[in-house]
Design a protein around this motif. Structure first.
Motif, PDB file in Angstrom:
ATOM      1  N   PRO A 151      47.289  39.004 -23.492  1.00  0.00           N
ATOM      2  CA  PRO A 151      47.965  40.245 -23.109  1.00  0.00           C
ATOM      3  C   PRO A 151      47.628  41.389 -24.052  1.00  0.00           C
ATOM      4  CG  PRO A 151      49.475  38.401 -22.997  1.00  0.00           C
ATOM      5  CD  PRO A 151      48.223  37.879 -23.637  1.00  0.00           C
ATOM      6  N   GLY A 152      47.252  42.511 -23.484  1.00  0.00           N
ATOM      7  CA  GLY A 152      46.948  43.681 -24.280  1.00  0.00           C
ATOM      8  C   GLY A 152      45.603  43.664 -24.956  1.00  0.00           C
ATOM      9  N   LYS A 153      44.804  42.634 -24.678  1.00  0.00           N
ATOM     10  CA  LYS A 153      43.493  42.530 -25.315  1.00  0.00           C
ATOM     11  C   LYS A 153      42.393  42.489 -24.260  1.00  0.00           C
ATOM     12  CE  LYS A 153      45.022  40.209 -29.541  1.00  0.00           C
ATOM     13  NZ  LYS A 153      44.781  39.055 -30.465  1.00  0.00           N
ATOM     14  N   LEU A 154      41.190  42.761 -24.706  1.00  0.00           N
ATOM     15  CA  LEU A 154      40.050  42.695 -23.818  1.00  0.00           C
ATOM     16  C   LEU A 154      39.671  41.240 -23.564  1.00  0.00           C
ATOM     17  CD1 LEU A 154      37.829  45.520 -25.363  1.00  0.00           C
ATOM     18  CD2 LEU A 154      39.258  45.653 -23.314  1.00  0.00           C
ATOM     19  N   ARG A 155      39.043  41.011 -22.433  1.00  0.00           N
ATOM     20  CA  ARG A 155      38.510  39.693 -22.136  1.00  0.00           C
ATOM     21  C   ARG A 155      37.430  39.345 -23.158  1.00  0.00           C
ATOM     22  NH1 ARG A 155      35.610  39.772 -16.655  1.00  0.00           N
ATOM     23  NH2 ARG A 155      34.064  40.858 -17.940  1.00  0.00           N
ATOM     24  N   GLU A 156      37.427  38.094 -23.595  1.00  0.00           N
ATOM     25  CA  GLU A 156      36.427  37.682 -24.564  1.00  0.00           C
ATOM     26  C   GLU A 156      35.770  36.370 -24.156  1.00  0.00           C
ATOM     27  OE1 GLU A 156      38.189  37.115 -28.409  1.00  0.00           O
ATOM     28  OE2 GLU A 156      39.455  35.457 -27.757  1.00  0.00           O
ATOM     29  N   PHE A 157      34.532  36.243 -24.552  1.00  0.00           N
ATOM     30  CA  PHE A 157      33.755  35.040 -24.298  1.00  0.00           C
ATOM     31  C   PHE A 157      34.303  33.881 -25.128  1.00  0.00           C
ATOM     32  CE2 PHE A 157      30.162  32.412 -23.494  1.00  0.00           C
ATOM     33  CZ  PHE A 157      29.828  31.816 -24.694  1.00  0.00           C
ATOM     34  N   VAL A 158      34.323  32.694 -24.520  1.00  0.00           N
ATOM     35  CA  VAL A 158      34.753  31.496 -25.237  1.00  0.00           C
ATOM     36  C   VAL A 158      33.595  30.514 -25.403  1.00  0.00           C
ATOM     37  CG1 VAL A 158      36.298  29.515 -25.217  1.00  0.00           C
ATOM     38  CG2 VAL A 158      37.119  31.748 -24.423  1.00  0.00           C
ATOM     39  N   ALA A 159      32.975  30.136 -24.281  1.00  0.00           N
ATOM     40  CA  ALA A 159      31.918  29.129 -24.339  1.00  0.00           C
ATOM     41  C   ALA A 159      31.092  29.182 -23.058  1.00  0.00           C
ATOM     42  CB  ALA A 159      32.506  27.728 -24.509  1.00  0.00           C
ATOM     43  N   ALA A 160      29.880  28.662 -23.150  1.00  0.00           N
ATOM     44  CA  ALA A 160      29.027  28.561 -21.971  1.00  0.00           C
ATOM     45  C   ALA A 160      28.164  27.315 -22.085  1.00  0.00           C
ATOM     46  CB  ALA A 160      28.156  29.806 -21.809  1.00  0.00           C
ATOM     47  N   ILE A 161      27.729  26.824 -20.924  1.00  0.00           N
ATOM     48  CA  ILE A 161      26.903  25.628 -20.870  1.00  0.00           C
ATOM     49  C   ILE A 161      25.783  25.856 -19.878  1.00  0.00           C
ATOM     50  CG2 ILE A 161      28.425  24.567 -19.146  1.00  0.00           C
ATOM     51  CD1 ILE A 161      27.827  21.857 -20.565  1.00  0.00           C
ATOM     52  N   ASP A 162      24.583  25.368 -20.204  1.00  0.00           N
ATOM     53  CA  ASP A 162      23.456  25.627 -19.321  1.00  0.00           C
ATOM     54  C   ASP A 162      23.504  24.718 -18.099  1.00  0.00           C
ATOM     55  OD1 ASP A 162      20.634  23.869 -20.919  1.00  0.00           O
ATOM     56  OD2 ASP A 162      22.599  23.160 -20.251  1.00  0.00           O
ATOM     57  N   ALA A 163      22.564  24.930 -17.205  1.00  0.00           N
ATOM     58  CA  ALA A 163      22.592  24.235 -15.920  1.00  0.00           C
ATOM     59  C   ALA A 163      22.501  22.718 -16.081  1.00  0.00           C
ATOM     60  CB  ALA A 163      21.447  24.739 -15.044  1.00  0.00           C
ATOM     61  N   SER A 164      21.754  22.275 -17.056  1.00  0.00           N
ATOM     62  CA  SER A 164      21.568  20.836 -17.239  1.00  0.00           C
ATOM     63  C   SER A 164      22.689  20.188 -18.033  1.00  0.00           C
ATOM     64  CB  SER A 164      20.248  20.580 -17.966  1.00  0.00           C
ATOM     65  OG  SER A 164      20.323  21.079 -19.297  1.00  0.00           O
ATOM     66  N   GLY A 165      23.510  21.008 -18.679  1.00  0.00           N
ATOM     67  CA  GLY A 165      24.578  20.469 -19.509  1.00  0.00           C
ATOM     68  C   GLY A 165      24.155  20.100 -20.912  1.00  0.00           C
ATOM     69  N   VAL A 166      22.944  20.463 -21.273  1.00  0.00           N
ATOM     70  CA  VAL A 166      22.413  20.077 -22.578  1.00  0.00           C
ATOM     71  C   VAL A 166      22.744  21.119 -23.651  1.00  0.00           C
ATOM     72  CG1 VAL A 166      20.301  19.644 -23.894  1.00  0.00           C
ATOM     73  CG2 VAL A 166      20.574  18.701 -21.578  1.00  0.00           C
ATOM     74  N   ARG A 167      22.535  22.369 -23.340  1.00  0.00           N
ATOM     75  CA  ARG A 167      22.737  23.431 -24.323  1.00  0.00           C
ATOM     76  C   ARG A 167      24.058  24.135 -24.110  1.00  0.00           C
ATOM     77  NH1 ARG A 167      18.403  27.640 -25.700  1.00  0.00           N
ATOM     78  NH2 ARG A 167      19.880  27.843 -27.406  1.00  0.00           N
ATOM     79  N   THR A 168      24.720  24.430 -25.204  1.00  0.00           N
ATOM     80  CA  THR A 168      25.997  25.127 -25.160  1.00  0.00           C
ATOM     81  C   THR A 168      26.023  26.227 -26.211  1.00  0.00           C
ATOM     82  OG1 THR A 168      26.980  23.545 -26.712  1.00  0.00           O
ATOM     83  CG2 THR A 168      27.269  23.096 -24.359  1.00  0.00           C
ATOM     84  N   VAL A 169      26.953  27.148 -26.044  1.00  0.00           N
ATOM     85  CA  VAL A 169      27.168  28.204 -27.030  1.00  0.00           C
ATOM     86  C   VAL A 169      28.663  28.508 -27.072  1.00  0.00           C
ATOM     87  CG1 VAL A 169      26.713  30.065 -25.362  1.00  0.00           C
ATOM     88  CG2 VAL A 169      26.438  30.490 -27.823  1.00  0.00           C
ATOM     89  N   TYR A 170      29.164  28.823 -28.266  1.00  0.00           N
ATOM     90  CA  TYR A 170      30.594  29.040 -28.440  1.00  0.00           C
ATOM     91  C   TYR A 170      30.862  30.316 -29.225  1.00  0.00           C
ATOM     92  CZ  TYR A 170      30.955  24.090 -27.254  1.00  0.00           C
ATOM     93  OH  TYR A 170      30.856  22.876 -26.614  1.00  0.00           O
ATOM     94  N   GLN A 171      32.030  30.877 -28.951  1.00  0.00           N
ATOM     95  CA  GLN A 171      32.542  31.933 -29.813  1.00  0.00           C
ATOM     96  C   GLN A 171      32.829  31.310 -31.173  1.00  0.00           C
ATOM     97  OE1 GLN A 171      36.765  33.552 -30.575  1.00  0.00           O
ATOM     98  NE2 GLN A 171      36.286  34.216 -28.515  1.00  0.00           N
ATOM     99  N   GLU A 172      32.594  32.085 -32.226  1.00  0.00           N
ATOM    100  CA  GLU A 172      32.752  31.554 -33.574  1.00  0.00           C
ATOM    101  C   GLU A 172      34.149  30.982 -33.819  1.00  0.00           C
ATOM    102  OE1 GLU A 172      30.006  31.544 -35.419  1.00  0.00           O
ATOM    103  OE2 GLU A 172      31.037  30.378 -36.969  1.00  0.00           O
ATOM    104  N   ALA A 173      35.166  31.620 -33.286  1.00  0.00           N
ATOM    105  CA  ALA A 173      36.549  31.214 -33.581  1.00  0.00           C
ATOM    106  C   ALA A 173      36.916  29.862 -32.987  1.00  0.00           C
ATOM    107  CB  ALA A 173      37.516  32.275 -33.068  1.00  0.00           C
TER     108      ALA A 173
END
Length: 126
Positions: A40-62
């Protein structure tokens, strides 16, 4: 294609939740899937993503080391396992699809996602 997120709820700090996002309609397995959140009251932020194969991922530092994104392409479902939850993790969580197929810095930008789920609320009490 529609995305349906579920699994949110109220949990005490230090607890765990697993969010699920089911895609109806094809294709699912071809594209990167992401999780975002908005408090609430904050901008939308990225959390995590995963590639199509499920092998590679990326995360927000927090959330690194606490959250794990995974997918089951046979079930057309992407998951977000959240451990060691903190009150700062309280937000509505959204799954989303981009037509990109690999993990690049761009997948942390919500603007590259063309399909969004309805959101599931996660509330972490202290």
């Amino acid at each position: 294609v529609q995305l349906q997120a579920s699994g949110g709820g109220l949990v005490q700090a230090g607890g765990s939740l697993r969010l699920s996002c089911v895609a109806s309609g094809r294709p699912f397995s071809s594209y990167v899937m992401g999780w975002f959140r908005q408090a609430p009251g904050k901008l939308r932020e990225f959390v995590a993503a995963i590639d199509a194969s499920g092998v590679r991922t990326v995360y927000q530092e927090a959330v690194k080391g606490r959250f794990t994104v995974s997918r089951d392409n046979a079930k057309e479902t992407v998951y977000l396992q959240m451990n060691s939850l903190e009150p700062e993790d309280t937000a509505a969580y959204y799954c989303a699809r981009t037509r990109r197929r690999t993990i690049t810095p761009a997948v942390q930008d919500g603007g590259v996602y063309d399909l969004w789920g309805q959101g599931t609320q996660v509330t972490v009490s202290s």
